[in-house]
Scaffold this active site. Sequence first.
Site, PDB file in Angstrom:
ATOM      1  N   ASP A 131      61.527  31.131  45.849  1.00 60.29           N
ATOM      2  CA  ASP A 131      60.266  31.432  45.790  1.00 60.29           C
ATOM      3  C   ASP A 131      59.494  30.691  46.661  1.00 60.29           C
ATOM      4  O   ASP A 131      59.560  29.524  46.690  1.00 60.29           O
ATOM      5  CB  ASP A 131      59.611  31.650  44.517  1.00 60.29           C
ATOM      6  CG  ASP A 131      58.218  32.187  44.290  1.00 60.29           C
ATOM      7  OD1 ASP A 131      58.028  33.470  44.994  1.00 60.29           O
ATOM      8  OD2 ASP A 131      57.329  31.815  43.873  1.00 60.29           O
ATOM      9  N   ASP A 191      32.267  24.811  43.329  1.00 58.79           N
ATOM     10  CA  ASP A 191      33.456  25.664  43.343  1.00 58.79           C
ATOM     11  C   ASP A 191      34.797  24.914  42.924  1.00 58.79           C
ATOM     12  O   ASP A 191      34.995  24.087  43.794  1.00 58.79           O
ATOM     13  CB  ASP A 191      33.813  26.186  44.754  1.00 58.79           C
ATOM     14  CG  ASP A 191      35.106  27.297  44.730  1.00 58.79           C
ATOM     15  OD1 ASP A 191      35.613  27.403  43.702  1.00 58.79           O
ATOM     16  OD2 ASP A 191      35.227  27.876  45.659  1.00 58.79           O
ATOM     17  N   THR A 202      33.370  36.117  41.449  1.00 58.29           N
ATOM     18  CA  THR A 202      33.674  37.262  40.717  1.00 58.29           C
ATOM     19  C   THR A 202      34.698  38.302  41.453  1.00 58.29           C
ATOM     20  O   THR A 202      34.645  38.430  42.751  1.00 58.29           O
ATOM     21  CB  THR A 202      32.530  38.069  40.259  1.00 58.29           C
ATOM     22  OG1 THR A 202      31.933  38.479  41.126  1.00 58.29           O
ATOM     23  CG2 THR A 202      31.498  37.332  39.433  1.00 58.29           C
ATOM     24  N   ALA A 203      35.420  39.200  40.759  1.00 55.14           N
ATOM     25  CA  ALA A 203      36.265  39.980  41.359  1.00 55.14           C
ATOM     26  C   ALA A 203      35.566  41.064  42.082  1.00 55.14           C
ATOM     27  O   ALA A 203      36.073  41.825  42.887  1.00 55.14           O
ATOM     28  CB  ALA A 203      37.220  40.676  40.165  1.00 55.14           C
ATOM     29  N   THR A 236      32.517  40.601  43.321  1.00 51.84           N
ATOM     30  CA  THR A 236      31.872  40.155  44.859  1.00 51.84           C
ATOM     31  C   THR A 236      32.760  39.684  45.770  1.00 51.84           C
ATOM     32  O   THR A 236      32.725  39.765  46.995  1.00 51.84           O
ATOM     33  CB  THR A 236      30.731  39.384  44.586  1.00 51.84           C
ATOM     34  OG1 THR A 236      31.077  37.962  43.797  1.00 51.84           O
ATOM     35  CG2 THR A 236      29.521  39.899  43.663  1.00 51.84           C
ATOM     36  N   ARG A 237      33.880  38.929  45.275  1.00 51.46           N
ATOM     37  CA  ARG A 237      34.907  38.267  45.977  1.00 51.46           C
ATOM     38  C   ARG A 237      34.228  37.028  46.853  1.00 51.46           C
ATOM     39  O   ARG A 237      34.890  36.951  47.886  1.00 51.46           O
ATOM     40  CB  ARG A 237      35.693  39.101  46.747  1.00 51.46           C
ATOM     41  CG  ARG A 237      36.425  40.021  45.888  1.00 51.46           C
ATOM     42  CD  ARG A 237      37.146  41.136  46.824  1.00 51.46           C
ATOM     43  NE  ARG A 237      38.371  40.586  47.742  1.00 51.46           N
ATOM     44  CZ  ARG A 237      38.759  41.056  48.814  1.00 51.46           C
ATOM     45  NH1 ARG A 237      38.185  42.252  49.247  1.00 51.46           N
ATOM     46  NH2 ARG A 237      39.616  40.323  49.626  1.00 51.46           N
ATOM     47  N   MET A 238      33.162  36.605  46.264  1.00 51.76           N
ATOM     48  CA  MET A 238      32.603  35.465  46.966  1.00 51.76           C
ATOM     49  C   MET A 238      31.898  34.607  45.770  1.00 51.76           C
ATOM     50  O   MET A 238      31.891  34.758  44.812  1.00 51.76           O
ATOM     51  CB  MET A 238      31.282  36.074  47.531  1.00 51.76           C
ATOM     52  CG  MET A 238      31.502  36.947  48.986  1.00 51.76           C
ATOM     53  SD  MET A 238      29.924  37.505  49.781  1.00 51.76           S
ATOM     54  CE  MET A 238      28.922  37.899  48.552  1.00 51.76           C
ATOM     55  N   SER A 239      31.686  33.259  46.390  1.00 52.37           N
ATOM     56  CA  SER A 239      31.181  32.202  45.764  1.00 52.37           C
ATOM     57  C   SER A 239      30.339  31.596  46.496  1.00 52.37           C
ATOM     58  O   SER A 239      30.320  31.733  47.949  1.00 52.37           O
ATOM     59  CB  SER A 239      32.148  31.385  45.149  1.00 52.37           C
ATOM     60  OG  SER A 239      32.951  30.398  45.896  1.00 52.37           O
ATOM     61  N   ASP A 262      60.345  31.285  37.826  1.00 51.63           N
ATOM     62  CA  ASP A 262      59.473  30.891  36.449  1.00 51.63           C
ATOM     63  C   ASP A 262      58.774  31.984  35.817  1.00 51.63           C
ATOM     64  O   ASP A 262      58.428  31.605  34.493  1.00 51.63           O
ATOM     65  CB  ASP A 262      58.740  29.503  36.900  1.00 51.63           C
ATOM     66  CG  ASP A 262      57.638  29.943  37.873  1.00 51.63           C
ATOM     67  OD1 ASP A 262      57.652  31.240  38.226  1.00 51.63           O
ATOM     68  OD2 ASP A 262      56.855  29.270  38.425  1.00 51.63           O
TER      69      ASP A 262
END
Length: 689
Positions: A310, A347, A381-382, A384-387, A525
């Site tokens: 993997d 972050d 957040t899922a 906005t996909r921003m921080s 795993d």
Amino acid sequence: MTRSASSPGGTAGLVSLDALRPALVEAVRRLHPRWMVRNPVMFVVWVGSVLTTLLAVKALVVGSTEPAWFAITISLWLWFTVLFGNAAEAIAESRGKAQAASLKAMRQDVTAHRVLPTGSTEAVSAADLRRDDVVVIVAGDWIPADGEIIEGIASVDESAITGESAPVIRESGGDRSAVTGGTRVLSDRIVVRVTVDPGTSYLDRMIAMVEGAARQKTPNERALHILLVGLTLIFLMGCATLVPMALTAGVQLSMTMIAALLVCLIPTTIGGLVSAIGIAGMDRLLRKNVLAMSGRAVEAAGDVDVLLLDKTGTITLGNRMAHDFIPVGGATKDQLIEAAELSSLADETPEGRSVVALVRERFHASHRDAHRLGGTPVPFTAETRMSGLDVTIDGRLRRLRKGAVDSVKRHVLAEGGTVPPELDYVALGIGREGGTPLAVCDGNRVLGIIHLKDIVKPGIAERFQRFRAMGIRTVMITGDNPETAGAIAREAGVDDVLAEATPETKMRRIKDEQARGHLVAMTGDGTNDAPALAQADVGVAMNTGTQAAKEAGNMVDLDSDPTKLLEIVEVGKQLLMTRGCLTTFSVANDLAKYFAIVPALFIATFPEMQIYNVMGLTSPYSAILAAVIFNALVIVALIPLALSGVRYRPLSAEQLLRRALLVYGLGGVVAPFIGIKVIDMALTLVGLA
């Protein structure tokens, strides 16, 4: 619970003198015929020992045509041969029993807090826990049984199992939710669902493995036993034909001589060591903190020629790390670096922390703190996909954001800004290199891109070169797109790539390789790895992985180090090499003894055969006795090699065969001539010729 215990990997080298004594006692106990009959070669030696003992008693009581000292000495040395053969296996198992003793110390009972249907808890003994029971474990508690975390996150001390002092993080969900009975929670609180019944935990299975109770003969080992039995029958018939030949020629060959000659000629060397070699191979894996569920898996590792690994956590570090800053739209690099640092201060993801670390380590920017600045963190957040961070600096409110390129573009356009045309071009180039682009903006202005890179582990390319030297092809498995996967594969130096992998494609790839005659090993795993682990010839599950993965594999890596496949393969190859080399030595040794001893038996009657007595042995008595003594001593001399294994070298099969024939084949031919001659000279000096 015991607070400290040695790891299975903590024992190295040969056994100590304290462990040697019980092993020798066990060797004597195994002289019972019910035990000896399990090993046909050594059983023949045992029968010869009993027969010569009876003949020695007869010679002492009623007399015999041969000297009594000869029958007694032969009898003693044959018993020593049997004893040394038993000792080899007993010594190999003694190391496992020492490991088992430390593991059993961790199996003492503890109190567990089982959750009742009402939601309350009750204190019960760990021995009373059953599969699917739910227990609550807090900081300072010992984990009572193997299980899966279904709620919470905690730091766990696994040193009692793995030998590593550094604690590890275990959390609900994902592939690091498994916990092992006998380890200790150091922080926080977790809720665990028990996944095993009493007596079936990994600790119990480890104890059974190291004690030897669960060891079964592998196919190669059974095939070798068939070969040894065949050689024994051939030499048995050969010795039987000597009796009428001797009578016809007027040569007196006593039963003691025939029994001793048979023991010298059958493959007692490898017959006495074969079990010890297999046990020692499994113990070497245990010392590397790998639990093999069967000897078959260890041997299969030695024949593996395709490895599926993997990408994440095996070839790469697993977390995308900030690698570079690329400004766009007329922004300067300093402006981009400042905005990237500010947007990442709050972050706490690995990516966010890596941005701050890169800014401070490479560009030596001033250390800032989100709380001291008084800003308002904007979490990822899922949707906005921003921080980022909203903060007032020098009287101006700055709305700093970083995130997916498309998300930042939409945010800037919504704020009334424009998107630089080169933004998509830079992002596309990073993707082609196997990286991940994160766009950075300050309000309605795009400043540039952070290049995130999945860092290839240091030294991994050298490991893959070692695999190639063994004739093993490596295949990287990843869910990335083909372009990203190809870039990482080129940097890591793997031979092939399986991109956009799903459980079905992994399974299909393994079946295709096996259909072409390859033996396949794989690490995994997660639950989605379980089907492929079960299909692979060698499936190595990580101890931190899910219960499904551990049950599907035939090995469990207690250190959860996927790159340990290299060491597993080396141990497997070392096991096969050791068995092959000692078999070559034993067969060559027996053939040499035949041509060295038989002429000495007839020279008294046929002086013209003196030309074939190349060693100039003094008499038939000294020749037989010297051979018996040499036969016993060579087993003793080879016990350390059987336990430690032949040194592994990454050579091709042809090179290994050539080396085995040159070193062990030639050595097996030469050693008896030298050893028997030296012993014959010593016997002559003391008057036993």
